[in-house]
Motif scaffolding. Structure first.
Motif, short mmCIF file in Angstrom:
data_model
loop_
_atom_site.label_atom_id
_atom_site.label_comp_id
_atom_site.label_asym_id
_atom_site.label_seq_id
_atom_site.Cartn_x
_atom_site.Cartn_y
_atom_site.Cartn_z
N ILE A 161 73.98 65.08 83.25
CA ILE A 161 74.78 64.37 82.25
C ILE A 161 75.73 63.44 82.99
O ILE A 161 76.61 63.89 83.72
N LYS A 162 75.54 62.14 82.79
CA LYS A 162 76.31 61.15 83.53
C LYS A 162 77.46 60.56 82.72
O LYS A 162 78.34 59.90 83.28
N GLY A 163 77.45 60.78 81.41
CA GLY A 163 78.55 60.23 80.62
C GLY A 163 78.36 60.45 79.14
O GLY A 163 77.29 60.88 78.68
N ILE A 164 79.42 60.18 78.40
CA ILE A 164 79.40 60.26 76.94
C ILE A 164 79.75 58.89 76.38
O ILE A 164 80.73 58.26 76.79
N LEU A 165 78.92 58.42 75.46
CA LEU A 165 79.22 57.20 74.73
C LEU A 165 79.81 57.63 73.39
O LEU A 165 79.13 58.28 72.59
N TRP A 166 81.06 57.29 73.16
CA TRP A 166 81.78 57.76 71.97
C TRP A 166 82.24 56.57 71.13
O TRP A 166 82.80 55.60 71.65
N HIS A 167 81.96 56.64 69.84
CA HIS A 167 82.53 55.65 68.92
C HIS A 167 82.90 56.38 67.63
O HIS A 167 82.04 56.90 66.93
N GLN A 168 84.18 56.41 67.35
CA GLN A 168 84.70 57.13 66.19
C GLN A 168 86.12 56.67 65.93
O GLN A 168 86.80 56.22 66.84
N GLY A 169 86.56 56.79 64.71
CA GLY A 169 87.95 56.44 64.42
C GLY A 169 88.19 55.91 63.03
O GLY A 169 89.31 56.01 62.51
N ALA A 173 91.55 56.46 60.46
CA ALA A 173 92.44 55.31 60.24
C ALA A 173 93.12 55.44 58.87
O ALA A 173 92.99 54.58 58.00
N LYS A 174 93.84 56.51 58.72
CA LYS A 174 94.58 56.80 57.49
C LYS A 174 96.02 57.14 57.86
O LYS A 174 96.27 57.72 58.92
N THR A 175 96.93 56.80 56.97
CA THR A 175 98.36 56.96 57.26
C THR A 175 98.70 58.36 57.75
O THR A 175 99.47 58.53 58.71
N GLY A 206 84.22 53.18 72.42
CA GLY A 206 84.18 51.88 71.77
C GLY A 206 85.29 51.76 70.73
O GLY A 206 85.52 52.68 69.95
N GLN A 207 85.99 50.64 70.75
CA GLN A 207 87.02 50.41 69.75
C GLN A 207 86.40 50.05 68.40
O GLN A 207 85.22 49.70 68.31
N LEU A 208 87.20 50.16 67.36
CA LEU A 208 86.77 49.79 66.02
C LEU A 208 86.68 48.26 65.92
O LEU A 208 87.29 47.54 66.71
N GLY A 209 85.95 47.80 64.92
CA GLY A 209 85.79 46.36 64.75
C GLY A 209 87.04 45.68 64.24
O GLY A 209 88.05 46.32 63.93
N SER A 210 86.96 44.35 64.14
CA SER A 210 88.10 43.55 63.66
C SER A 210 87.75 42.81 62.38
O SER A 210 88.16 41.66 62.18
N TYR A 211 86.99 43.46 61.54
CA TYR A 211 86.51 42.81 60.32
C TYR A 211 86.84 43.59 59.05
O TYR A 211 86.32 43.31 57.98
N ALA A 212 87.71 44.60 59.17
CA ALA A 212 88.00 45.45 58.01
C ALA A 212 88.73 44.65 56.92
O ALA A 212 89.51 43.74 57.21
N GLU A 213 88.43 44.98 55.70
CA GLU A 213 89.12 44.39 54.54
C GLU A 213 89.50 45.51 53.58
O GLU A 213 88.74 46.48 53.44
N PRO A 214 90.68 45.40 52.93
CA PRO A 214 91.69 44.35 53.07
C PRO A 214 92.43 44.45 54.40
O PRO A 214 92.20 45.37 55.18
N HIS A 219 94.92 46.74 59.83
CA HIS A 219 96.11 47.17 60.56
C HIS A 219 95.97 48.63 61.02
O HIS A 219 96.38 48.98 62.13
N LYS A 220 95.39 49.45 60.15
CA LYS A 220 95.19 50.86 60.52
C LYS A 220 94.11 51.01 61.60
O LYS A 220 94.25 51.82 62.51
N TRP A 221 93.05 50.21 61.48
CA TRP A 221 92.03 50.22 62.53
C TRP A 221 92.65 49.78 63.86
O TRP A 221 92.33 50.34 64.92
N ASP A 222 93.51 48.77 63.80
CA ASP A 222 94.17 48.29 65.03
C ASP A 222 95.03 49.39 65.64
O ASP A 222 95.13 49.49 66.88
N SER A 223 95.64 50.21 64.79
CA SER A 223 96.45 51.33 65.31
C SER A 223 95.57 52.30 66.09
O SER A 223 95.96 52.78 67.17
N ILE A 224 94.38 52.59 65.56
CA ILE A 224 93.44 53.47 66.27
C ILE A 224 93.02 52.82 67.59
O ILE A 224 92.96 53.48 68.65
N ASN A 225 92.75 51.52 67.57
CA ASN A 225 92.34 50.82 68.79
C ASN A 225 93.44 50.87 69.86
O ASN A 225 93.16 51.04 71.05
N ASN A 226 94.67 50.71 69.44
CA ASN A 226 95.78 50.79 70.39
C ASN A 226 95.89 52.18 71.01
O ASN A 226 96.17 52.33 72.21
#
Length: 281
Positions: A161-169, A173-175, A206-214, A219-226
């Motif tokens: 096992i050489k690594g884990i590819l993780w994408h979640q969040g 992304a809730k208050t 992997g960070q979350l995308g930058s296309y969420a609406e509204p 802003h909440k996705w950006d908080s997870i990315n930070n």
């Protein structure tokens, strides 16, 4: 009259559902090609693909995504090894689509020794908050951490096992969940490393995308990315995959097919530049 309207409503709902299913699956492989002889254990680099729906894959599979390479293997739902074709994930059969796995593996093969093969192990399940991973919750019939442990055990029998590819969040992304995400992400990376028996195991997030609406959602996705970035800055074996320029399907939640392929290449480029290159120094 009401009965007649209900009948026609159900009819058209079923019709459009069948059309959507046909469109989603039209390029899925018609058959699986199983591996007759596995690579030597020292020659198989295994990567576990974990997280929620964007790692499980929701992109539209196209013919180019189903061309197998004898140096890229994966498993089916019964744990049998086969040559990898998209879609890889089998945990959610009615929703599965293109993920980033095959793109990642093909990009890796451009740079690693010819004698090395890549094993891709799907573990992602859609709409799973990180708390459910830590608590080993059963989501869509999959016990998250137990399933991860079983996939690790199988992987160790056949390769390294050489690594884990993780994408979640997105699910976090809730208050009420954001304030606990950093602590829980650190706990989970430690848990993954404890399970694999490698306290320096590379984990690529992997960070979350930058296309969420509204915009409030973004802003909440950006908080997870930070938070992802901050956690990686304090862990020399955790790496961030940036996604700000990637695009979404019409649902504004999932990466489209082009972006999934780009995402896979970025996971590979990061691994090659940050992990493989550093190991050579």
């Amino acid at each position: 009259m009401r009965t007649r309207l209900t009948y026609f409503t159900l009819f058209f709902m079923g019709f459009f559902a069948n059309e959507a299913h046909a469109q989603r699956t039209k390029n899925f492989p018609k058959k699986s090609e199983y591996v007759e002889k596995m690579p030597h254990k020292d020659s198989l680099w295994v990567f576990i693909m974990a997280g929620q729906s964007n790692m499980a894959g929701r992109g539209l599979v196209q013919p180019q995504d189903t061309i197998p390479n004898k140096r890229i293997v994966t498993i089916d739902s019964l744990g049998k090894w086969m040559y990898a074709k998209e879609p890889l994930n089998f945990n959610e059969p009615t929703m599965k689509g293109l993920d980033c796995g095959l793109s990642f593996a093909n990009e890796m093969l451009r740079a690693i020794p010819n004698g090395i093969s890549i094993g891709l192990i799907p573990c992602a399940v859609g709409n799973t908050p990180i708390e459910q991973w830590l608590g080993d919750s059963i989501c869509r019939h999959v016990p998250l951490l137990t399933n991860f442990k079983s996939k690790v055990a199988q992987s160790k029998k056949y390769g390294e096992i050489k690594g884990i590819l993780w994408h979640q969040g997105e699910a976090n992304a809730k208050t009420e969940r954001i304030p606990f995400y950093a602590e829980n992400l650190r706990k989970l990376t430690k848990t993954f490393r404890d399970i694999t028996g490698n306290d320096a195991l590379p984990i690529l997030i992997g960070q979350l995308g930058s296309y969420a609406e509204p915009m409030e959602w973004q802003h909440k996705w950006d908080s997870i990315n930070n938070i992802i970035r901050d956690v990686a800055e304090t862990d020399i074996n955790t790496y961030v995959i940036y996604t700000q320029d990637l695009e979404s399907k019409s649902d504004k939640i999932h990466f489209d097919s082009k972006s999934q392929r780009t995402l896979g290449k970025r996971y590979a480029d990061t691994y090659l530049e940050e992990v493989t290159a550093m190991a050579k120094k």
